[in-house]
Write an enzyme that holds these catalytic residues in place. Structure first.
Site, mmCIF file in Angstrom:
data_model
loop_
_atom_site.group_PDB
_atom_site.id
_atom_site.type_symbol
_atom_site.label_atom_id
_atom_site.label_comp_id
_atom_site.label_asym_id
_atom_site.label_seq_id
_atom_site.Cartn_x
_atom_site.Cartn_y
_atom_site.Cartn_z
ATOM 1 N N LYS A 10 48.555 25.351 -0.548
ATOM 2 C CA LYS A 10 47.384 26.249 -0.583
ATOM 3 C C LYS A 10 47.370 27.103 0.677
ATOM 4 O O LYS A 10 47.889 26.703 1.725
ATOM 5 C CB LYS A 10 46.071 25.475 -0.718
ATOM 6 C CG LYS A 10 45.696 24.555 0.462
ATOM 7 C CD LYS A 10 44.902 25.218 1.559
ATOM 8 C CE LYS A 10 44.699 24.275 2.739
ATOM 9 N NZ LYS A 10 44.726 24.752 4.053
ATOM 10 N N ASP A 137 41.269 18.160 0.997
ATOM 11 C CA ASP A 137 41.918 19.228 0.225
ATOM 12 C C ASP A 137 42.482 18.745 -1.109
ATOM 13 O O ASP A 137 42.951 19.558 -1.903
ATOM 14 C CB ASP A 137 43.084 19.836 1.034
ATOM 15 C CG ASP A 137 42.595 20.632 2.228
ATOM 16 O OD1 ASP A 137 41.433 21.073 2.218
ATOM 17 O OD2 ASP A 137 43.390 20.811 3.176
#
Ligand code: ATP
Length: 299
Positions: A10, A137
């Protein structure tokens, strides 16, 4: 039973710290985007009682349940009430401890892979709950796409789509630990206490830019609160950003607490030229693209 699954990195298009939560954690607001830069996992369910093995192509990657992928496998088996074991081989391509959530992505990919191997016993909600226990995350990495996150960064909300583009992710090899990066922020903004002078940035400009579908609108709309303080201590961050802009990027930012940097390009050829030039100087660089949501893994 074996399955091959990619674990996608990401990047943070927006990352701000807006205060403190009860319990002392920093309150975060972020917009994350999954990109096609990935590790590849080969996940085999062995049926061997409680034995979780994690191996990889990098020597400094943690093994067994110290690895986030191993921890995810352990939590998955606990949740389905099984004493099975797994062997997970990880081909790492995402630089480690770089602000790209590589470990979280591996954990999420393990959850997706095992859920498919066992014929989808866990709902998306249950997998998301397990993911949040493993790391902030991990819920995002489970789903991919683009999302706004708040709380500690684990509470996900839908966000505008990313227009098509080429993205260069690069990392100059300088070390950044996330706690160190937060200490830099705390020194600067008085620990984000109630009396701190810090004013949060907001994501309105980014949302409008992405909704417009015009990549050029992203210029000035991305933000990372860590970028300035970390760049002051890690000069490669600014150096790589400058090279991205010089090579035609519409935006170039540090991701997470760094030191990885991403550049967004309208022209794929420019992205490839910048990537090649960085690699020639011994800098890790990869060209990738934005990724949509991963839907096929959930019942
Ligand atoms: P964070 O911001 O959460 O610290 P990051 O995105 O900067 O993460 P990661 O690549 O996820 O960086 O690695 C953070 C740490 O997690 C590493 O230093 C490593 O010791 C540990 N770790 C555990 N499992 C993994 C894994 N599968 N891949 C990479 N690192 C892992």
């Amino acid at each position: 039973m074996t399955i091959v699954e990619n674990a996608y990195a990401k990047i943070n298009l927006h990352l701000d710290v807006t205060g403190r939560l009860d319990g002392g954690f920093h309150r975060v607001e972020t917009v994350m985007l999954a990109v096609s830069l990935c590790d590849t996992l080969i996940v085999t369910a062995t049926g061997e009682k409680d034995k979780i093995e994690v191996r990889g192509n990098l020597r400094d990657m943690p093994e067994g349940t110290d690895n986030l992928a191993g921890k995810a496998a352990m939590r998955f088996f606990e949740a389905i009430g099984s004493d099975h074991g797994a062997v997970i081989f990880i081909k790492k391509r995402i630089p480690m401890a770089a602000g790209l959530a590589g470990g979280s992505a591996d954990a999420a990919a393990t959850l997706r892979a095992l859920n498919r191997l066992y014929d989808l016993p866990l709902s998306k909600e249950k997998l998301t709950e397990i993911a949040a226990e493993i790391g902030t995350d991990v819920p995002f990495c489970l789903n991919g796409g683009t999302a706004f996150a708040d709380g500690r960064g684990e509470r996900l909300h839908s966000f505008a789509f990313m227009p098509g583009c080429a993205i260069v992710v690069a990392c100059g090899g300088e070390e950044v630990s996330t706690p160190w990066a937060y200490r830099l922020l705390d020194e600067r903004w008085d620990g984000f206490s109630e009396t701190s002078a810090y004013k949060p940035r907001g994501v309105q400009a980014l949302r409008a830019a992405m909704k417009s579908g015009e990549l050029s609108a992203l210029d000035g709309a991305t933000y990372n609160i860590f970028e300035e303080p970390v760049s002051a201590e890690r000069p490669m961050v600014s150096e790589i950003r400058k090279r991205m802009y010089a090579g035609g990027a519409v935006a170039a930012r540090m991701s997470g607490s760094g030191p990885a940097v991403f550049g967004i390009f309208e022209q794929g050829a420019q992205a490839i030229d910048v990537c090649n030039a960085l690699q020639k100087d011994g800098i890790f660089a990869a060209v990738c693209r934005p990724l949509g949501m991963m839907k096929k893994f959930f019942p």
